[in-house]
Design a protein around this motif. Structure first.
Motif, PDB file in Angstrom:
ATOM      1  N   ASN B   2      93.205  62.091   6.621  1.00  0.00           N
ATOM      2  CA  ASN B   2      92.365  61.035   7.189  1.00  0.00           C
ATOM      3  C   ASN B   2      90.904  61.231   6.765  1.00  0.00           C
ATOM      4  O   ASN B   2      90.538  62.203   6.098  1.00  0.00           O
ATOM      5  N   ASN B   4      88.187  61.795   8.524  1.00  0.00           N
ATOM      6  CA  ASN B   4      87.463  62.937   9.105  1.00  0.00           C
ATOM      7  C   ASN B   4      87.816  64.241   8.392  1.00  0.00           C
ATOM      8  O   ASN B   4      86.968  65.114   8.200  1.00  0.00           O
ATOM      9  N   ASP B   5      89.085  64.345   8.041  1.00  0.00           N
ATOM     10  CA  ASP B   5      89.540  65.485   7.253  1.00  0.00           C
ATOM     11  C   ASP B   5      88.760  65.556   5.934  1.00  0.00           C
ATOM     12  O   ASP B   5      88.313  66.622   5.494  1.00  0.00           O
ATOM     13  N   ASN B   6      88.612  64.399   5.327  1.00  0.00           N
ATOM     14  CA  ASN B   6      87.898  64.344   4.045  1.00  0.00           C
ATOM     15  C   ASN B   6      86.426  64.686   4.205  1.00  0.00           C
ATOM     16  O   ASN B   6      85.823  65.296   3.324  1.00  0.00           O
ATOM     17  N   THR B   8      85.194  66.760   6.374  1.00  0.00           N
ATOM     18  CA  THR B   8      85.145  68.222   6.475  1.00  0.00           C
ATOM     19  C   THR B   8      85.290  68.857   5.105  1.00  0.00           C
ATOM     20  O   THR B   8      84.543  69.774   4.729  1.00  0.00           O
ATOM     21  N   ALA B   9      86.246  68.341   4.334  1.00  0.00           N
ATOM     22  CA  ALA B   9      86.462  68.889   2.995  1.00  0.00           C
ATOM     23  C   ALA B   9      85.229  68.658   2.119  1.00  0.00           C
ATOM     24  O   ALA B   9      84.844  69.521   1.328  1.00  0.00           O
ATOM     25  N   LEU B  11      82.113  68.486   3.047  1.00  0.00           N
ATOM     26  CA  LEU B  11      81.048  69.421   3.427  1.00  0.00           C
ATOM     27  C   LEU B  11      81.324  70.818   2.898  1.00  0.00           C
ATOM     28  O   LEU B  11      80.386  71.588   2.650  1.00  0.00           O
ATOM     29  N   ASN B  37      80.080  60.936  12.567  1.00  0.00           N
ATOM     30  CA  ASN B  37      80.978  62.101  12.432  1.00  0.00           C
ATOM     31  C   ASN B  37      80.419  63.077  11.397  1.00  0.00           C
ATOM     32  O   ASN B  37      80.410  64.301  11.610  1.00  0.00           O
ATOM     33  N   LEU B  39      77.295  63.451  10.502  1.00  0.00           N
ATOM     34  CA  LEU B  39      76.098  64.121  11.020  1.00  0.00           C
ATOM     35  C   LEU B  39      76.470  65.208  12.021  1.00  0.00           C
ATOM     36  O   LEU B  39      75.886  66.294  12.034  1.00  0.00           O
ATOM     37  N   GLU B  40      77.460  64.929  12.849  1.00  0.00           N
ATOM     38  CA  GLU B  40      77.886  65.941  13.826  1.00  0.00           C
ATOM     39  C   GLU B  40      78.453  67.168  13.136  1.00  0.00           C
ATOM     40  O   GLU B  40      78.210  68.300  13.547  1.00  0.00           O
ATOM     41  N   GLN B  41      79.186  66.924  12.089  1.00  0.00           N
ATOM     42  CA  GLN B  41      79.768  68.073  11.370  1.00  0.00           C
ATOM     43  C   GLN B  41      78.676  68.888  10.671  1.00  0.00           C
ATOM     44  O   GLN B  41      78.747  70.118  10.599  1.00  0.00           O
ATOM     45  N   ARG B  43      75.594  69.151  11.759  1.00  0.00           N
ATOM     46  CA  ARG B  43      74.919  69.893  12.823  1.00  0.00           C
ATOM     47  C   ARG B  43      75.751  71.090  13.260  1.00  0.00           C
ATOM     48  O   ARG B  43      75.223  72.177  13.503  1.00  0.00           O
ATOM     49  N   LEU B  44      77.039  70.867  13.338  1.00  0.00           N
ATOM     50  CA  LEU B  44      77.919  71.961  13.760  1.00  0.00           C
ATOM     51  C   LEU B  44      77.868  73.103  12.752  1.00  0.00           C
ATOM     52  O   LEU B  44      77.753  74.279  13.118  1.00  0.00           O
ATOM     53  N   SER B  45      77.929  72.758  11.488  1.00  0.00           N
ATOM     54  CA  SER B  45      77.879  73.798  10.458  1.00  0.00           C
ATOM     55  C   SER B  45      76.556  74.544  10.514  1.00  0.00           C
ATOM     56  O   SER B  45      76.497  75.762  10.355  1.00  0.00           O
ATOM     57  N   ARG B  46      75.493  73.792  10.766  1.00  0.00           N
ATOM     58  CA  ARG B  46      74.181  74.436  10.840  1.00  0.00           C
ATOM     59  C   ARG B  46      74.098  75.392  12.021  1.00  0.00           C
ATOM     60  O   ARG B  46      73.596  76.515  11.903  1.00  0.00           O
TER      61      ARG B  46
END
Lengths: 197, 454
Positions: B2, B4-6, B8-9, B11, B37, B39-41, B43-46
């Motif tokens: 999906n 969102n999966d992409n 993540t990949a 990033l 989504n 931007l949240e990812q 921020r999460l990674s940061r």
């Protein structure tokens, strides 16, 4: 651009692995600088992995020390390693899981009341919240996230290290991050004011 | 896979398929939700990266690990020291723990000097025994034996000494025993750590219980203090009430209460009635009210003559006049009433009729004199409440022309302890002497008044 060899592996990675295998052999033969090179390369990563997996510094220190002691003994025995990194992280991971299992059994014997984790942004360090949130994830999500986010390993490298498929790595990373996002929603919302890039 | 999966990949630099990358970019361009989504990812990674920068560092350096395994004085094979393939155990075993190995290494360091001393002692002793044997041979003068003994130990001597192989076997045995002891120590240490952890948890639980008990105790103490103060107040009230109470022989005593579980309703009712009857009545008024028994009164009258009411004369039907006075309550004297005196000025705009002969005289004389008058009155209370009192009023007095009598009804309403409003209706009867003849005149009067307790 990556160079891929006939086995489909990144050439740079293959060269690194060969070099590390040679260093491991030399370390087993008593070459301290060779061991030092490998230690410098993976020492902090193994310790960070252990610490983020078990969440206690003393236990992480034991696991980290035990991992390298075991590795060095294997080198002395002349054990063949396909990947030094994979070997180190496999030892560390196994011992972390053993430790967590022991802790779980211990907690089952003396259950403590369930406490809900609440954020108090004014009091505690945000980074502490992030680490605690990471500790709330199941181990199989936590380990891939640590290897990916903290150590910067690729999906392929994580798959090799944990002996699972790349697809599973990707899936676990995605689900782990989803869970983290849910737990850390207050912090992420608070982070809205900051610039992204 | 999906979107969102992409994301993540993407990033993680793992999205290498151009088609998927293009689709994702398009989706990000058109969908605010997907951008959120992303931007949240980010921020999460940061946040994850930041949290990794402040982690503590290990205390053990490379030298410590190297020395543990590769120390030159440690000659046994790794299998012996590890008690059976530590490396394999590290990968596959589920029982070996890091703390056991650390304990093992510490114990090893403690016992190694002792072991080496023992080995050197045994070797030195053997060498000394061998040399002594050679010296004895020399003393015996057997040169051939002496020659041979300098080359190699005699069979007799070598039979009492340990060969290098036997020594090595013995050392291995000692080391194995040590390892077993260390393993047992390690397990014992692990168990102790578990017990300690359990004890710590129990201590923390007990501390929490103690804290709650302390909190509850302090709350109870506060409640106790409040209850004590309330009890003291009640006792003070009781002692005040006791001064008014009278002990009655028929009132149920504690003995009677103890011997009987219930009292008959009739007995209880009678006892209560007797008790109430025996209690002296409290004065109806408080000392403050006693001070307010006397009050000043001002009234405004609306008066009309009854003949006008009867329609005999339509002029001058209503006069307005006023009076002031002082009154006093007679409650303390057993008369729930008020008496007072008042003075005022009024106009009797009336038509007088002669009452001689017992019949109306057609000769009508009108007078409207302005008269000063004074009167006294008594107003017994009819009924009332705390605020409202109704009363009848009977009074009499005199004018410049003759006596007057009044009779009426009134009602009062207390605005406060000091101010009372009143109103009522009165009939006034005036006797007037006119041309040596006595005339009577009646009128109907309404009034409103204000009464002030000074």
């Amino acid at each position: 651009m990556y160079l891929i060899d006939s086995t489909g592996m990144n050439v740079t990675t293959r060269n690194t692995e060969l070099e590390e295998q040679e260093l491991a052999e030399r370390a087993g033969a008593g070459d301290e600088p060779a061991f030092r090179t490998l230690f410098d390369r993976y020492g902090s990563k193994v310790f960070r992995f252990s610490l983020l997996m078990v969440g206690e510094k003393a236990a992480a220190e034991d696991i980290y020390q035990d991992t390298f002691v075991g590795f060095l003994k294997a080198c002395r025995q002349g054990k063949k390693m396909y990947s030094v990194r994979g070997y180190l992280f496999t030892i560390a991971r196994t011992r972390c899981l053993n430790y967590l299992e022991t802790q779980r059994r211990h907690i089952e014997l003396a259950p403590e009341p369930e406490t809900h984790y609440e954020f108090d942004l004014a009091v505690t360090d945000i980074q502490d919240h992030v680490r605690k949130a990471l500790m709330k994830l199941p181990e199989h999500y936590r380990e891939v996230l640590v290897l990916c986010e903290y150590d910067g390993y690729s999906y392929e490298e994580i798959a090799e290290t944990l002996n699972i498929s790349r697809h599973i790595v990707k899936n676990r990373i995605y689900r782990g991050k989803q869970m983290l996002r849910e737990i850390l929603q207050p912090i992420l919302n608070d982070d809205d004011s900051e610039s992204i890039l | 896979m999906n979107t969102n999966d992409n994301i993540t990949a993407l990033l993680h630099g793992e999205l290498t398929d151009d088609t998927q990358l293009g689709e994702l970019m398009h989706l990000l361009a058109v969908s605010p939700e997907k951008r959120k989504n992303l931007l949240e990812q980010i921020r999460l990674s940061r946040q994850l990266l930041r949290s990794g920068t402040t982690l503590p560092t290990p205390n053990t350096g490379v030298e410590g690990i190297w020395n543990q395994v590769m120390a030159p004085n440690i000659s046994p094979t790794p299998n012996v020291l590890n008690g059976g393939a530590t490396v394999a155990a590290g990968v596959n075993s589920t029982s070996t723990s890091a703390s056991i190995t650390a304990t093992r290494e510490r114990t090893k360091r403690r016992y190694l000097p002792l072991l080496l001393t023992l080995l050197f002692g045994i070797g030195g002793g053997l060498l000394l025994g061998w040399n002594l044997s050679s010296s004895n041979d020399k003393l015996n003068g057997d040169t051939s034996l002496m020659a041979s003994s300098t080359m190699e130990p005699s069979p007799t001597t070598s039979a009492h000494s340990l060969s290098p192989t036997a020594l090595s076997t013995s050392s291995e045995h000692i080391v194995k025993e040590n390892v077993k002891v260390q393993e047992r120590e390690g397990e014992s240490l692990l168990n102790s750590k578990k017990s300690l952890s359990r004890l710590e948890q129990k201590i923390s639980t007990l501390q929490e219980v103690l804290r709650q008990e302390q909190l509850r105790t302090s709350t109870l103490q506060e409640e106790n203090a409040i209850l004590r103060s309330e009890l003291a107040t009640l006792e003070a009230q009781k002692s005040a009430n006791d001064s008014f109470s009278v002990q009655l022989p028929s009132y149920p005593t504690p003995d009677r209460v103890e011997t009987r579980t219930t009292l008959p309703a009739s007995e209880l009712r009678d006892g209560l009635a007797q008790t109430l009857a025996a209690v002296p009545r409290m004065p109806d008024t408080t000392p403050e009210e006693k001070q307010n028994l006397v009050r000043v009164e001002a009234r405004q009258f609306f008066r009309t003559s009854l003949p006008n009411v009867q329609g005999l004369d339509g002029s001058g039907s209503l006069v307005l006049d006023r009076e002031v006075g002082v009154s006093i309550r007679l409650d303390d004297f057993g008369l729930p009433s008020r008496v007072g005196i008042a003075a005022g000025q009024t106009i009797f705009s009336q038509v007088f009729h002669t009452n001689t002969g017992g019949a109306l005289n057609d000769t009508i004389i009108e007078q409207s004199p302005t008269l000063f008058y004074g009167r006294a009155y008594i107003a017994p209370h009819l009924f009332g409440t705390e605020k409202v009192i109704s009363s009848a009023e009977i009074g009499g007095g005199g004018t410049e022309l003759g006596p007057i009598g009044t009779i009426g009804l009134g009602v009062e309403y207390s605005l406060s302890n000091r101010v009372t409003l009143g109103g009522g209706v009165t009939s006034w009867l005036l006797w007037t002497s006119f041309k040596n003849q006595l005339h009577t005149s009646t009128n109907l009067t309404g009034h409103i008044g204000i009464y002030v307790n000074p």
